[in-house]
Design a protein around this motif. Structure first.
Motif: not given
Length: 47
Positions: A5-6, A9, A42, A44-46
């Motif tokens: 997932n990381r 992103w 994007a 921010i999702n990390l």
């Protein structure tokens, strides 16, 4: 799975930044700004 997932992103952020740079060079400043905003969202999702 969290690493995948990381990675997804990070790839998304990279593509957005490259696209924004190309748009800036081409003179599309408004679209480049929107693309940079998507890149920031994007990032921010990390975290």
């Amino acid at each position: 799975m969290p690493q995948l997932n990381r990675l997804a992103w990070i790839v998304t952020v990279g593509i957005c930044v490259i696209t924004a740079l190309i748009m800036l060079i081409s003179g599309y400043t408004g679209y480049a700004g929107v693309t940079l905003a998507v890149a920031v969202a994007a990032v921010i999702n990390l975290f």
